[in-house]
Write a protein that holds these residues in place. Structure first.
Motif, PDB file in Angstrom:
ATOM      1  N   ALA A  83       0.836  -1.203   0.000  1.00 59.78           N
ATOM      2  CA  ALA A  83       0.000   0.000   0.000  1.00 59.78           C
ATOM      3  C   ALA A  83       0.871   1.253   0.000  1.00 59.78           C
ATOM      4  O   ALA A  83       2.011   1.231   0.473  1.00 59.78           O
ATOM      5  N   SER A  84       0.305   2.336  -0.501  1.00 64.24           N
ATOM      6  CA  SER A  84       1.040   3.607  -0.528  1.00 64.24           C
ATOM      7  C   SER A  84       1.401   4.055   0.879  1.00 64.24           C
ATOM      8  O   SER A  84       2.538   4.443   1.151  1.00 64.24           O
ATOM      9  N   HIS A  85       0.427   3.994   1.799  1.00 63.30           N
ATOM     10  CA  HIS A  85       0.650   4.447   3.171  1.00 63.30           C
ATOM     11  C   HIS A  85       0.152   3.382   4.149  1.00 63.30           C
ATOM     12  O   HIS A  85      -0.806   2.668   3.850  1.00 63.30           O
ATOM     13  N   LEU A  86       0.794   3.326   5.294  1.00 56.55           N
ATOM     14  CA  LEU A  86       0.375   2.395   6.340  1.00 56.55           C
ATOM     15  C   LEU A  86       0.292   3.165   7.658  1.00 56.55           C
ATOM     16  O   LEU A  86       1.259   3.820   8.054  1.00 56.55           O
ATOM     17  N   VAL A  87      -0.880   3.088   8.286  1.00 56.16           N
ATOM     18  CA  VAL A  87      -1.068   3.783   9.573  1.00 56.16           C
ATOM     19  C   VAL A  87      -1.283   2.751  10.671  1.00 56.16           C
ATOM     20  O   VAL A  87      -2.157   1.890  10.561  1.00 56.16           O
ATOM     21  N   ILE A  88      -0.473   2.829  11.703  1.00 52.21           N
ATOM     22  CA  ILE A  88      -0.666   1.981  12.874  1.00 52.21           C
ATOM     23  C   ILE A  88      -1.363   2.829  13.935  1.00 52.21           C
ATOM     24  O   ILE A  88      -0.886   3.915  14.279  1.00 52.21           O
ATOM     25  N   PHE A  89      -2.478   2.331  14.439  1.00 49.30           N
ATOM     26  CA  PHE A  89      -3.203   3.037  15.495  1.00 49.30           C
ATOM     27  C   PHE A  89      -2.661   2.527  16.825  1.00 49.30           C
ATOM     28  O   PHE A  89      -2.851   1.362  17.170  1.00 49.30           O
ATOM     29  N   ALA A  90      -1.977   3.411  17.531  1.00 50.43           N
ATOM     30  CA  ALA A  90      -1.351   3.020  18.795  1.00 50.43           C
ATOM     31  C   ALA A  90      -2.102   3.695  19.940  1.00 50.43           C
ATOM     32  O   ALA A  90      -2.189   4.925  19.994  1.00 50.43           O
ATOM     33  N   ALA A  91      -2.659   2.865  20.819  1.00 47.24           N
ATOM     34  CA  ALA A  91      -3.450   3.408  21.933  1.00 47.24           C
ATOM     35  C   ALA A  91      -2.584   3.527  23.175  1.00 47.24           C
ATOM     36  O   ALA A  91      -1.649   2.742  23.379  1.00 47.24           O
ATOM     37  N   ARG A  92      -2.903   4.487  24.029  1.00 42.54           N
ATOM     38  CA  ARG A  92      -2.206   4.620  25.309  1.00 42.54           C
ATOM     39  C   ARG A  92      -2.489   3.385  26.154  1.00 42.54           C
ATOM     40  O   ARG A  92      -3.609   2.869  26.159  1.00 42.54           O
TER      41      ARG A  92
END
Ligand SMILES: Cc1cc2nc3c(=O)[nH]c(=O)nc-3n(C[C@H](O)[C@H](O)[C@H](O)COP(=O)(O)O)c2cc1C
Length: 220
Positions: A83-92
């Motif tokens: 994929a062009s971009h990869l976002v990891i959602f990191a929670a506290r």
């Protein structure tokens, strides 16, 4: 005063949502233009969260070497690297006094009010979020907030004609280690690959499968 923006037609929204598919095969040669990506980042930033506390960080991974390191922790799902971009959602992993105070300072600065005028709001957050019985569930609460941002991102991407794949199929401990999240008080909860579908993506050509609204939506 903030002007109400022009609205889009309901049919436009539904067409975008129906077009959206969790893409399995991205075209690795097609990149999201900078302006479009900037808007998608803002969609993340502008998500709603409980108390407005934003107990998460969005890790955008464009470095292909890092993506290769993440791949084995994500069942080798190719979206991670193609994929062009990869976002990891990191929670506290927990809520701290510092975080609440920083947020109060931010509200005061942005709205031009004194932090003291926000005392009750601060106490309300402290009473609920720093309570002993909240500690074990804090990370789950933070994860739920992160998922709201994921939903916001998916819809925003669809409206901009950008493909996406929300992904939970990965080992959080592996991602935390590669991205150095644990030491920042964060843990990976979900990710989203974004870019453009490849002609080889068979899944996106299949009909969307949903229970009818009469089953999913109850009017009482
Ligand atoms: C939280 C979440 C996690 C998911 N994880 C994966 C995943 O790891 N790999 C994948 O290919 N699809 C994943 N999906 C995509 C779903 O399988 C897909 O959204 C679902 O089948 C409905 O299809 P549609 O999104 O194309 O309408 C995930 C979706 C969500 C919302």
């Amino acid at each position: 005063m903030i002007m109400k923006p022009n609205t889009i037609e309901p049919s436009h929204l539904l067409a975008a949502l129906n077009w959206r598919r969790a893409i399995k095969v991205f075209d690795p040669d097609k990149l999201i233009p900078a302006e479009t990506w900037a808007a998608l980042e803002q969609a993340l930033v502008m998500s709603a969260s409980s108390y407005g506390l934003q107990p998460y960080r969005f890790i955008v991974v464009q470095d292909k070497k890092i993506r290769q390191q993440l791949l084995p922790h994500a069942w080798d799902q190719r979206q991670v690297v193609d994929a062009s971009h990869l976002v990891i959602f990191a929670a506290r992993t927990d809520v701290t006094e510092q975080e609440i105070d920083d947020y109060i300072q931010l509200i005061a600065r942005v709205r031009g009010v004194s932090p003291d005028s926000l005392r009750n709001y601060r106490e309300m957050m402290r009473d609920s979020l720093l309570a002993d019985d909240f500690k074990p569930v804090a990370r789950h609460w933070a994860a739920r907030q992160a998922y709201i941002a994921l939903g916001n991102l998916l819809t925003s991407a669809a409206l901009l004609g950008v493909d996406a794949c929300p992904m939970e199929g990965f080992v959080p401990a592996g991602f935390d280690s590669v991205l150095g999240l644990t030491e920042q008080g964060l843990t990976a909860v979900v990710m989203c690959a974004l870019g453009y579908r490849s002609a080889a993506d068979e899944y996106s050509k299949a009909a969307k499968v949903r229970f009818p609204a009469s089953v999913l939506v109850k009017h009482v």
